[in-house]
Design an enzyme around this catalytic site. Structure first.
Site, PDB file in Angstrom:
ATOM      1  N   ASN A 229      26.947  49.422  29.832  1.00 29.22           N
ATOM      2  CA  ASN A 229      27.675  49.379  28.721  1.00 29.22           C
ATOM      3  C   ASN A 229      26.958  49.335  27.512  1.00 29.22           C
ATOM      4  O   ASN A 229      27.316  49.761  26.344  1.00 29.22           O
ATOM      5  CB  ASN A 229      28.885  48.339  28.694  1.00 29.22           C
ATOM      6  CG  ASN A 229      29.959  49.046  29.561  1.00 29.22           C
ATOM      7  OD1 ASN A 229      30.842  47.950  30.201  1.00 29.22           O
ATOM      8  ND2 ASN A 229      30.079  50.393  29.929  1.00 29.22           N
ATOM      9  N   TRP A 230      25.672  48.792  27.443  1.00 30.25           N
ATOM     10  CA  TRP A 230      24.978  48.714  26.049  1.00 30.25           C
ATOM     11  C   TRP A 230      24.785  49.920  25.406  1.00 30.25           C
ATOM     12  O   TRP A 230      24.061  49.978  24.296  1.00 30.25           O
ATOM     13  CB  TRP A 230      23.816  47.830  26.725  1.00 30.25           C
ATOM     14  CG  TRP A 230      23.907  46.363  26.803  1.00 30.25           C
ATOM     15  CD1 TRP A 230      23.798  45.778  27.923  1.00 30.25           C
ATOM     16  CD2 TRP A 230      24.386  45.234  25.730  1.00 30.25           C
ATOM     17  NE1 TRP A 230      24.117  44.373  27.731  1.00 30.25           N
ATOM     18  CE2 TRP A 230      24.401  44.079  26.463  1.00 30.25           C
ATOM     19  CE3 TRP A 230      24.750  45.303  24.327  1.00 30.25           C
ATOM     20  CZ2 TRP A 230      24.920  42.867  25.751  1.00 30.25           C
ATOM     21  CZ3 TRP A 230      25.230  44.107  23.759  1.00 30.25           C
ATOM     22  CH2 TRP A 230      25.130  43.027  24.494  1.00 30.25           C
TER      23      TRP A 230
ATOM     24  N   ARG B  34      38.858  49.992  42.345  1.00 28.28           N
ATOM     25  CA  ARG B  34      38.323  50.684  41.120  1.00 28.28           C
ATOM     26  C   ARG B  34      39.449  51.900  40.802  1.00 28.28           C
ATOM     27  O   ARG B  34      39.830  52.623  41.399  1.00 28.28           O
ATOM     28  CB  ARG B  34      37.089  51.591  41.349  1.00 28.28           C
ATOM     29  CG  ARG B  34      36.748  52.423  40.053  1.00 28.28           C
ATOM     30  CD  ARG B  34      35.594  52.861  40.353  1.00 28.28           C
ATOM     31  NE  ARG B  34      34.750  53.601  39.164  1.00 28.28           N
ATOM     32  CZ  ARG B  34      33.663  53.588  38.628  1.00 28.28           C
ATOM     33  NH1 ARG B  34      32.699  53.295  39.157  1.00 28.28           N
ATOM     34  NH2 ARG B  34      33.309  54.030  37.415  1.00 28.28           N
TER      35      ARG B  34
ATOM     36  N   ASN C 229      40.031  53.169  30.691  1.00 27.61           N
ATOM     37  CA  ASN C 229      40.766  52.557  29.206  1.00 27.61           C
ATOM     38  C   ASN C 229      40.495  53.647  28.005  1.00 27.61           C
ATOM     39  O   ASN C 229      41.569  53.686  27.391  1.00 27.61           O
ATOM     40  CB  ASN C 229      39.932  51.157  28.784  1.00 27.61           C
ATOM     41  CG  ASN C 229      40.230  49.949  29.564  1.00 27.61           C
ATOM     42  OD1 ASN C 229      41.088  50.186  30.322  1.00 27.61           O
ATOM     43  ND2 ASN C 229      39.380  48.905  29.559  1.00 27.61           N
TER      44      ASN C 229
ATOM     45  N   LEU D 294      30.668  52.793  43.229  1.00 28.69           N
ATOM     46  CA  LEU D 294      30.482  51.340  42.832  1.00 28.69           C
ATOM     47  C   LEU D 294      29.748  51.171  41.419  1.00 28.69           C
ATOM     48  O   LEU D 294      30.144  50.088  40.906  1.00 28.69           O
ATOM     49  CB  LEU D 294      29.672  50.676  44.069  1.00 28.69           C
ATOM     50  CG  LEU D 294      30.488  50.436  45.185  1.00 28.69           C
ATOM     51  CD1 LEU D 294      29.770  49.514  46.102  1.00 28.69           C
ATOM     52  CD2 LEU D 294      31.716  49.559  44.865  1.00 28.69           C
ATOM     53  N   SER D 295      29.257  52.176  41.054  1.00 31.76           N
ATOM     54  CA  SER D 295      28.608  51.804  39.679  1.00 31.76           C
ATOM     55  C   SER D 295      27.896  50.630  39.464  1.00 31.76           C
ATOM     56  O   SER D 295      28.140  49.947  38.466  1.00 31.76           O
ATOM     57  CB  SER D 295      29.526  52.171  38.452  1.00 31.76           C
ATOM     58  OG  SER D 295      30.073  53.498  38.934  1.00 31.76           O
TER      59      SER D 295
ATOM     60  N   ASP E 160      38.657  50.705  35.164  1.00 31.82           N
ATOM     61  CA  ASP E 160      37.933  51.915  34.657  1.00 31.82           C
ATOM     62  C   ASP E 160      39.413  52.706  34.090  1.00 31.82           C
ATOM     63  O   ASP E 160      40.379  52.842  34.652  1.00 31.82           O
ATOM     64  CB  ASP E 160      37.218  52.691  35.611  1.00 31.82           C
ATOM     65  CG  ASP E 160      36.321  53.645  34.793  1.00 31.82           C
ATOM     66  OD1 ASP E 160      36.050  53.465  33.848  1.00 31.82           O
ATOM     67  OD2 ASP E 160      35.607  54.500  35.547  1.00 31.82           O
TER      68      ASP E 160
ATOM     69  N   ARG F 253      40.145  56.810  28.432  1.00 35.41           N
ATOM     70  CA  ARG F 253      41.014  57.995  28.512  1.00 35.41           C
ATOM     71  C   ARG F 253      42.446  57.606  28.546  1.00 35.41           C
ATOM     72  O   ARG F 253      43.096  58.543  27.944  1.00 35.41           O
ATOM     73  CB  ARG F 253      40.645  58.279  29.979  1.00 35.41           C
ATOM     74  CG  ARG F 253      39.482  59.416  30.355  1.00 35.41           C
ATOM     75  CD  ARG F 253      39.054  59.516  31.634  1.00 35.41           C
ATOM     76  NE  ARG F 253      38.469  58.313  32.256  1.00 35.41           N
ATOM     77  CZ  ARG F 253      38.539  57.941  33.606  1.00 35.41           C
ATOM     78  NH1 ARG F 253      38.863  58.866  34.377  1.00 35.41           N
ATOM     79  NH2 ARG F 253      37.973  56.779  33.992  1.00 35.41           N
ATOM     80  N   TRP F 254      42.770  56.593  28.752  1.00 36.40           N
ATOM     81  CA  TRP F 254      44.352  56.289  28.463  1.00 36.40           C
ATOM     82  C   TRP F 254      44.446  56.100  27.036  1.00 36.40           C
ATOM     83  O   TRP F 254      45.594  56.785  26.644  1.00 36.40           O
ATOM     84  CB  TRP F 254      44.448  54.851  28.996  1.00 36.40           C
ATOM     85  CG  TRP F 254      45.923  54.176  28.788  1.00 36.40           C
ATOM     86  CD1 TRP F 254      46.892  54.186  29.680  1.00 36.40           C
ATOM     87  CD2 TRP F 254      46.417  53.516  27.845  1.00 36.40           C
ATOM     88  NE1 TRP F 254      48.042  53.788  28.979  1.00 36.40           N
ATOM     89  CE2 TRP F 254      47.637  53.075  27.789  1.00 36.40           C
ATOM     90  CE3 TRP F 254      45.502  53.059  26.613  1.00 36.40           C
ATOM     91  CZ2 TRP F 254      48.485  52.422  26.937  1.00 36.40           C
ATOM     92  CZ3 TRP F 254      46.503  52.407  25.587  1.00 36.40           C
ATOM     93  CH2 TRP F 254      47.603  51.865  25.816  1.00 36.40           C
TER      94      TRP F 254
ATOM     95  N   SER G  76      29.677  45.961  31.749  1.00 38.83           N
ATOM     96  CA  SER G  76      28.168  46.172  32.482  1.00 38.83           C
ATOM     97  C   SER G  76      26.979  46.357  31.635  1.00 38.83           C
ATOM     98  O   SER G  76      26.894  46.453  30.549  1.00 38.83           O
ATOM     99  CB  SER G  76      28.414  47.523  33.320  1.00 38.83           C
ATOM    100  OG  SER G  76      28.390  48.570  32.386  1.00 38.83           O
TER     101      SER G  76
HETATM  102  C1  FPP Z   1      36.082  50.535  31.541  1.00 41.51           C
HETATM  103  O1  FPP Z   1      36.853  51.702  30.901  1.00 41.51           O
HETATM  104  C2  FPP Z   1      36.573  49.397  30.808  1.00 41.51           C
HETATM  105  C3  FPP Z   1      35.406  48.816  30.188  1.00 41.51           C
HETATM  106  C4  FPP Z   1      34.183  49.194  29.963  1.00 41.51           C
HETATM  107  C5  FPP Z   1      35.829  47.527  29.371  1.00 41.51           C
HETATM  108  C6  FPP Z   1      36.748  46.522  30.250  1.00 41.51           C
HETATM  109  C7  FPP Z   1      37.089  45.285  29.156  1.00 41.51           C
HETATM  110  C8  FPP Z   1      38.171  44.831  29.196  1.00 41.51           C
HETATM  111  C9  FPP Z   1      39.420  45.311  29.766  1.00 41.51           C
HETATM  112  C10 FPP Z   1      38.516  43.609  28.368  1.00 41.51           C
HETATM  113  C11 FPP Z   1      38.163  42.328  29.135  1.00 41.51           C
HETATM  114  C12 FPP Z   1      38.459  41.304  28.289  1.00 41.51           C
HETATM  115  C13 FPP Z   1      38.192  39.873  28.647  1.00 41.51           C
HETATM  116  C14 FPP Z   1      38.229  38.851  27.646  1.00 41.51           C
HETATM  117  C15 FPP Z   1      37.789  39.319  29.949  1.00 41.51           C
HETATM  118  P1  FPP Z   1      36.306  52.954  30.032  1.00 41.51           P
HETATM  119  O2  FPP Z   1      35.856  52.414  28.891  1.00 41.51           O
HETATM  120  O3  FPP Z   1      34.833  53.212  30.831  1.00 41.51           O
HETATM  121  O4  FPP Z   1      37.150  54.191  29.941  1.00 41.51           O
HETATM  122  P2  FPP Z   1      36.783  55.455  30.589  1.00 41.51           P
HETATM  123  O5  FPP Z   1      36.446  55.605  32.005  1.00 41.51           O
HETATM  124  O6  FPP Z   1      38.152  56.176  30.454  1.00 41.51           O
HETATM  125  O7  FPP Z   1      35.698  56.074  29.618  1.00 41.51           O
END
Ligand code: FPP
Length: 226
Positions: free
Chosen positions: A61-62, A175, A15, A182-183, A13, A17-18, A58
């Site tokens: 995520n849809w 996490r 991505n 655990l979501s 988790d 925010r990064w 997940s």
């Molecule tokens: C959660 O961060 C991350 C995801 C919903 C996607 C994770 C997917 C990958 C790292 C790619 C995997 C690729 C393969 C080929 C297996 P977030 O988007 O919820 O970030 P946030 O919490 O900052 O909003």
């Protein structure tokens, strides 16, 4: 380290925010997250972990924007088409877990191919794609209800029907990203897992922190049933 977890679960988790922190579009966060996942699998293999389950997409995520969903699925499709040789070189055996029928046909084909071509790998990577713990349990319950003698099933029988059948239960779930929940992640399989929550955004996760978490795990008493 005295005790290495055989099987771990990863909730990657933080991505987006990064990405925001670096003034980048969300997609760049997922791309950086994918790069981190590749590094982390190598650290896990080197430490002696045999199996890793990652939450790549997940069932929740849809609900994200169609653009973000499309970009994430394209990233996976790209990875499976262009990095197959790398997975083989790193000895990663990939298996996908989740509602395949909801994914684009081309991606489904790539998934099937990569599962086949990586099957000699020594570390298992289970990729949750359109995965949700509750959906998995409901689907399993429905299939069992249609079986003969369904009233007599045991916990082991139930586990053998889950989408993750063949995967060892995670002993450790990590996490990143600061949330302490655990979501809907491996609800059945994580019943006895040690939980570790890190504030680090997934793309910033480091080998030092990973080893620190493994050390923390090895010092904990495993109190199954407690
Ligand atoms: C959660 O961060 C991350 C995801 C919903 C996607 C994770 C997917 C990958 C790292 C790619 C995997 C690729 C393969 C080929 C297996 P977030 O988007 O919820 O970030 P946030 O919490 O900052 O909003």
């Amino acid at each position: 380290m005295e005790k290495i977890p055989t099987s771990i679960g990863l909730i990657m988790d933080g991505n987006r925010r990064w990405a925001r922190q670096h003034s980048l579009p969300s997609f760049e966060g997922h791309r950086a997250g994918y790069e981190k996942l590749k590094e982390c699998i190598v650290w896990a293999r080197e430490a002696g972990v045999r199996s890793v389950f990652v939450y790549a997409f997940s069932t929740e995520n849809w609900k994200r924007s169609p653009e973000e969903i499309a970009k994430l699925l394209e990233l996976m499709d790209w990875a499976l088409k262009h990095e197959e040789a790398l997975f083989k070189k790193e000895q990663v055996h990939i298996t996908f877990v989740g509602q395949r029928e909801r994914l684009p046909k081309t991606l489904q084909e790539s998934m099937k191919r990569v599962e086949e071509t990586t099957k000699d790998g020594i570390i298992r990577l289970f990729v949750g794609l359109s995965y949700g713990g509750r959906a998995e349990i409901v689907d399993t319950a429905k299939r069992i209800a249609r079986m003969e003698n369904s009233a007599d099933i045991t916990e082991a029988d139930f586990a053998a029907q889950l989408w993750t059948c063949g995967m060892p239960d995670p002993e450790l779930i990590i996490r990143t990203g600061g949330e302490r929940r655990l979501s809907n992640f491996l609800l059945w399989q994580g019943a006895y897992a040690e939980l570790y929550f890190s504030d680090t955004y997934w793309p910033d996760f480091s080998k030092e922190e990973f080893i620190k978490i493994l050390n923390y795990f090895s010092t904990r008493e495993q109190r199954e049933g407690a």
